[in-house]
Design a protein around this motif. Structure first.
Motif, PDB file in Angstrom:
ATOM      1  N   ASN A  50       0.763  -1.260  -0.164  1.00 18.04           N
ATOM      2  CA  ASN A  50       0.107  -0.009  -0.013  1.00 18.04           C
ATOM      3  C   ASN A  50       0.864   1.312  -0.065  1.00 18.04           C
ATOM      4  OD1 ASN A  50       0.688   0.636   2.714  1.00 18.04           O
ATOM      5  ND2 ASN A  50      -0.574  -1.060   3.368  1.00 18.04           N
ATOM      6  N   PRO A  97       1.273   4.930   1.851  1.00 19.60           N
ATOM      7  CA  PRO A  97       0.712   5.660   2.934  1.00 19.60           C
ATOM      8  C   PRO A  97       0.488   7.272   2.628  1.00 19.60           C
ATOM      9  CG  PRO A  97       2.955   5.057   3.232  1.00 19.60           C
ATOM     10  CD  PRO A  97       2.740   4.502   2.250  1.00 19.60           C
ATOM     11  N   LEU A 108      -2.181  12.566   5.232  1.00 24.44           N
ATOM     12  CA  LEU A 108      -2.691  13.775   5.281  1.00 24.44           C
ATOM     13  C   LEU A 108      -3.158  14.425   6.460  1.00 24.44           C
ATOM     14  CD1 LEU A 108      -5.546  12.522   2.592  1.00 24.44           C
ATOM     15  CD2 LEU A 108      -3.365  13.911   2.324  1.00 24.44           C
ATOM     16  N   LEU A 160      -8.320  15.700   9.699  1.00 28.16           N
ATOM     17  CA  LEU A 160      -8.181  14.499   8.796  1.00 28.16           C
ATOM     18  C   LEU A 160      -7.440  13.520   9.624  1.00 28.16           C
ATOM     19  CD1 LEU A 160      -7.494  16.606   5.788  1.00 28.16           C
ATOM     20  CD2 LEU A 160      -9.810  15.638   6.524  1.00 28.16           C
ATOM     21  N   GLU A 161      -7.670  12.264   9.076  1.00 25.82           N
ATOM     22  CA  GLU A 161      -6.905  10.911   9.600  1.00 25.82           C
ATOM     23  C   GLU A 161      -5.901  10.440   8.408  1.00 25.82           C
ATOM     24  OE1 GLU A 161      -9.406   7.881  10.255  1.00 25.82           O
ATOM     25  OE2 GLU A 161     -10.391   8.894  11.940  1.00 25.82           O
ATOM     26  N   ASN A 162      -4.801  10.062   8.751  1.00 22.01           N
ATOM     27  CA  ASN A 162      -3.830   9.610   7.711  1.00 22.01           C
ATOM     28  C   ASN A 162      -4.424   8.643   6.959  1.00 22.01           C
ATOM     29  OD1 ASN A 162      -1.866  11.405   8.711  1.00 22.01           O
ATOM     30  ND2 ASN A 162      -1.015  10.213  10.112  1.00 22.01           N
ATOM     31  N   GLN A 163      -4.235   8.429   5.664  1.00 24.46           N
ATOM     32  CA  GLN A 163      -4.898   7.425   4.656  1.00 24.46           C
ATOM     33  C   GLN A 163      -3.850   6.672   4.104  1.00 24.46           C
ATOM     34  OE1 GLN A 163      -8.327   7.209   4.075  1.00 24.46           O
ATOM     35  NE2 GLN A 163      -8.638   9.068   5.566  1.00 24.46           N
ATOM     36  N   SER A 164      -4.375   5.424   3.726  1.00 21.82           N
ATOM     37  CA  SER A 164      -3.353   4.257   3.082  1.00 21.82           C
ATOM     38  C   SER A 164      -4.181   3.721   1.877  1.00 21.82           C
ATOM     39  CB  SER A 164      -3.117   3.251   4.265  1.00 21.82           C
ATOM     40  OG  SER A 164      -2.199   2.394   3.414  1.00 21.82           O
ATOM     41  N   ILE A 165      -3.416   3.882   0.851  1.00 21.04           N
ATOM     42  CA  ILE A 165      -3.841   3.335  -0.566  1.00 21.04           C
ATOM     43  C   ILE A 165      -3.395   1.911  -0.784  1.00 21.04           C
ATOM     44  CG2 ILE A 165      -4.334   3.636  -3.132  1.00 21.04           C
ATOM     45  CD1 ILE A 165      -4.262   6.735  -2.530  1.00 21.04           C
TER      46      ILE A 165
END
Length: 444
Positions: free
Chosen positions: A71, A73, A76, A99-104
């Motif tokens: 993924n 990271p 954000l 905002l929360e940190n995202q992971s793609i």
């Protein structure tokens, strides 16, 4: 050089009967039905080859779901939350949410892709040659049907002549049996009147039994001929064959038959020409292996996670696909060499068959001449045997000839009648064979 032409004068009704039976066989013969099925399959194969030039439209759909794996990271929250906090303090509001940190994930989760794909060939020489080969294979099947029809015509004619021959043989034996019974009756009366001999009565009885046995065998030949003829027409084994007034007379020799070569219209030669043409087209197709192939496609579909369908999920895509061969382990060159040998072999086979057809035609001509000479000889033998039998019979009644001589004369007459009958139908069969070898029968 020229050879004798045999002109056969056929009873009109008999010829109509044979032609009617041939038409019936064209409709009902099982092998011909199978060949017509093969022809129909070739027609569909040609339509299929033509359809390859048209666009292909297909629905394609796929669904995938996964969890874990690699993924990317996206911090954000770490990047934007300090800024949003300062802005909230400055404005004394909470308009800027944290905002929360995202992971793609690399692997999609609950993802679908559904589309309608249209493909169309733009440059593809294989399709062109495929169509040509399919057209030639169709002609090949049509020719194969015509060849079998010609063989069937010959077989039906020969089978019909054999049936008539068997019928007339029965009539000859029945006539001979009548003479033998009459001889038995006369000798019995003479013995009763004290003028005959017991040996003559015993010999007469033996002759009657011998002819009865031959009559039974001849009747069985009629049954066998009927079975085979009905088999060719795919009819019931016991179905009656019309032979009323079907006597066929052979006229005298008239004119001459030139020894001409086999016509190029023979279906066998056309068939081999098609085989050569097919192999040449295959060779042309193989030689164009390096020609690029170009095709186009157009996709109209939708893809998203969670089975969403909206303006963001819908899409279209256009594209071209080019295929240029570079290296294939020399397989294309080897295939071309094999096809060259196929062409050479087909040409040699065509020359061989042409010679064989000319040989069989000349052989059929010679057989026809021989059959005619045998028939003419049998007529003379029959005429002599008939005269001899009448003279001996008169002499026996007058007391100048013995009973053994009457039996011998009667046997000669029966034998020559049978021989003449056989020669007549052998002549007609030889004519049917020549008709087949020269492909002169008109097939609709």
């Amino acid at each position: 050089m020229s050879t004798t032409l045999v002109v056969l004068s056929l009873n009109v009704k008999a010829q109509v009967l044979v032609d009617d039976y041939i038409k019936e066989a064209f409709k009902n013969n099982i092998v011909l039905q199978q060949k017509n099925i093969s022809l129909e399959k070739a027609q569909y194969a040609l339509k299929s080859a033509k359809s390859l030039f048209l666009p292909t439209i297909a629905f394609q759909g796929g669904y995938q779901t996964a969890d874990g794996g690699r993924n990317i990271p996206l911090p954000l929250g770490d990047l934007l939350n300090p800024i949003y906090s300062t802005l909230n303090q400055m404005t004394a509001t909470n308009k800027f949410q944290m905002l929360e940190n995202q992971s793609i994930d690399f692997l999609p989760k609950n993802f679908y892709d559904a589309k309608i794909r249209t493909t169309v060939p733009i440059i593809n020489s294989d399709l062109v040659y495929n169509k040509r080969i399919s057209e030639q294979q169709l002609v090949l099947k049509e020719t194969e049907v015509l060849i079998y029809k010609r063989d069937l015509v010959k077989n039906i004619k020969v089978a019909y002549y054999n049936y008539l021959n068997a019928l007339q043989a029965v009539e000859i034996y029945q006539s001979s049996l009548q003479l033998a019974n009459e001889g038995l009756r006369v000798n019995t009366k003479l013995l009763e009147g004290g003028k005959g001999l017991p040996a003559y009565v015993l010999r007469s009885k033996s002759e009657v039994e011998n002819i009865n046995a031959q009559l039974v065998a001849a009747e069985q030949q009629v049954v066998n001929a009927q079975l085979y003829f009905n088999f060719l027409l795919n009819r019931g084994a016991d179905e009656k064959i019309n032979s009323d007034k079907a006597q066929i007379d052979v006229a005298k020799v008239e004119g001459q038959l030139l020894d001409v070569p086999v016509s190029n219209s023979r279906e066998e030669l056309k068939q081999l020409e098609q085989v050569i043409a097919i192999n040449k087209n295959v060779l042309k197709m193989d030689n164009r292996f390096a020609v690029p192939k170009l095709g186009a496609f157009f996709d109209l579909g939708s893809q998203a996670e969670g089975f969403k369908f909206n303006s963001n999920s819908r899409y279209y895509m256009l594209g071209l696909q080019l295929d240029i061969p570079i290296f294939a382990g020399n397989r294309n060159t080897l295939k071309i060499k094999q096809t060259v040998l196929d062409v050479e072999n087909a040409e040699l086979n065509a020359n061989l068959v042409a010679q064989q057809l000319n040989l069989t035609k000349r052989t059929a001509q010679n057989n026809l001449k021989s059959a005619y000479q045998n028939y003419q000889s049998s007529l003379k033998q029959f005429e002599a045997a008939s005269s001899y039998q009448r003279l001996i019979d008169k002499g026996y009644n007058a007391g100048s000839n013995s009973f053994i001589e009457t039996i011998d004369a009667r046997n000669q007459l029966t034998t020559t009648q049978l021989f003449t009958n056989i020669c007549r139908y052998k002549l007609l069969s030889a004519l049917a064979e020549l008709e087949r070898e020269t492909a002169t029968y008109q097939i609709n």
